[in-house]
Enzyme design. Sequence first.
Site, short mmCIF file in Angstrom:
data_model
loop_
_atom_site.label_atom_id
_atom_site.label_comp_id
_atom_site.label_asym_id
_atom_site.label_seq_id
_atom_site.Cartn_x
_atom_site.Cartn_y
_atom_site.Cartn_z
N VAL A 138 33.10 43.24 35.33
CA VAL A 138 33.62 42.40 34.25
C VAL A 138 33.84 43.26 33.02
CG1 VAL A 138 33.21 40.41 32.76
CG2 VAL A 138 32.41 40.37 35.13
N LYS A 211 36.10 37.08 37.23
CA LYS A 211 35.17 37.56 36.20
C LYS A 211 34.46 36.38 35.52
CE LYS A 211 38.05 41.64 35.54
NZ LYS A 211 39.25 42.18 34.89
N1 HSE Z 1 43.76 44.23 36.42
C1 HSE Z 1 42.60 44.25 35.59
C2 HSE Z 1 43.03 44.10 34.14
C3 HSE Z 1 41.86 45.56 35.80
O1 HSE Z 1 44.24 44.09 33.83
O2 HSE Z 1 42.18 43.93 33.28
C4 HSE Z 1 40.42 45.50 35.41
O3 HSE Z 1 39.68 44.60 36.15
#
Ligand code: HSE
Length: 447
Positions: A138, A211
């Site tokens: 997270v 998350k």
């Molecule tokens: N794809 C995610 C973001 C990467 O853009 O935050 C980190 O978890």
Amino acid sequence: MTTPATPLGRSLRVALLGCGTVGSQVARILLADADDLSSRAGARLDLIGVAVRTLDAERDVDLPDGLLTLDAESLVEQADIVIELMGGIEPAKSLILRAINHSAAVVSGNKALLAQDGPELYEQADAAGVQLSYEAAVAGAVPILRPIRDSLSGDRITRVLGIVNGTTNYILDQMDSTGAQFADALTAAQDLGYAEADPTADVEGHDAAAKAAILASLSFHTRFALEDVSCEGITSVTADDIAAAAEDGYVIKLLAIAELLSDASGANGIGVRVHPTLLPRSHPLAAVRGAFNAVFVEAENAGELMFYGQGAGGTPTASAVLGDVVSAARRMVLGGPGRTETTTGHVPALGIDAVRTSYCIALQVVDEPGVLARIAQIFAANRVSIETMRQRIRQGVGDGDPDGSTAAELRIVTHRATEAALAATVRQVAELDVITAVSSVLRVEGI
Ligand code: HSE
Ligand code: NDP
């Protein structure tokens, strides 16, 4: 600065699964800073192997010969600490379970797996007495899980609001600062390497929802999974929504929200949701620009706290992974069982209907006498109280109407109301013959 190596009685064998964006940086730092990390851990941290899919792919790290392997299963069985940075559900899940069965501590950044199968993995880790840590899952480099789990364990968290997806924050920030449409801002995010070629998990809110489930579980000492999270992405947010929000002093952010709620009978529960949200520009989260992440925590005694930093990227995320590795190593050196999270909360997940929040509703209306009164009557009948209402005449639309009517846009911000009451209000308003469109309904926080 590298400190001189101290004599360390014990060596811990570290296996790394994955050598991509994050794994390569974890390997690089583990090798380059071996002495520092080992002296903090109290034992030598020996990288014994790195499992990958392809041996001859280009790597962002120079690995000593013989470290790369295709045999992840054997590697796991030889390790004291397993770092899982492959991503995806399988084979990551089976490898983590295999590591736990071999009494290895596990460190992972795999939010998709933890949100889907976390409860099973935590139970297995608890039963085996091994440490399962996932700070990187997270908000990347931002230390947020350990503060929630440990530092705030003497307090009662009531609400967590997070910008936990950098890609969507970058897109919304671009739309806000340049007036770009969603599609153009998404292309810019892809050009900069923030968004994947398939950006679905980011823009549809799935990454933030995973998350949110993890944040909610730790904040409220109860295991929540992905299916407990109500999720809406940012694909329908338009440049007009952003511009109108800006005129009213708001910014639009994709927020992951976990909060203590009461259901209709007054019983406590937890609402976990992800959706685009209007925030006043004065709110601390409104200042989070670009691809940065931040988590705003409200606790009964601590009050308001905010954690801010880089939510992604190889080196920043490696920082969080290595923090977990050193901490797991220290625990192994000192002895005692590993600890994941406390699950003493026993609060049920409540659906989105239990949420009470404010809303901003944009209506395209015929501008003629009595329209406002008819709309206000529907809001009152559903017990949705109006906080502010702004009307903007839309030039050139409706001119020449035989009755002399013109078109206007109404933007109504409500006081807190339930989703059910708001949904009924919007449905009934949309049926009025003077409404040409309900152009957006966005939730509002921080007012
Ligand atoms: N794809 C995610 C973001 C990467 O853009 O935050 C980190 O978890
Ligand atoms: P990458 O796709 O860059 O790397 C994945 C690595 O895992 C590659 O080295 C790949 O091998 C290896 N791998 C994948 N499948 C297998 C398999 N079946 N067997 C063996 N090796 C395999 O991922 P990231 O580094 O970006 O992400 C890793 C994890 O960290 C994910 O869970 C992600 O969600 C999480 N995370 C990532 C962040 C980021 O900024 N990227 C931020 C926070 C968390 P090969 O190289 O040979 O293909």
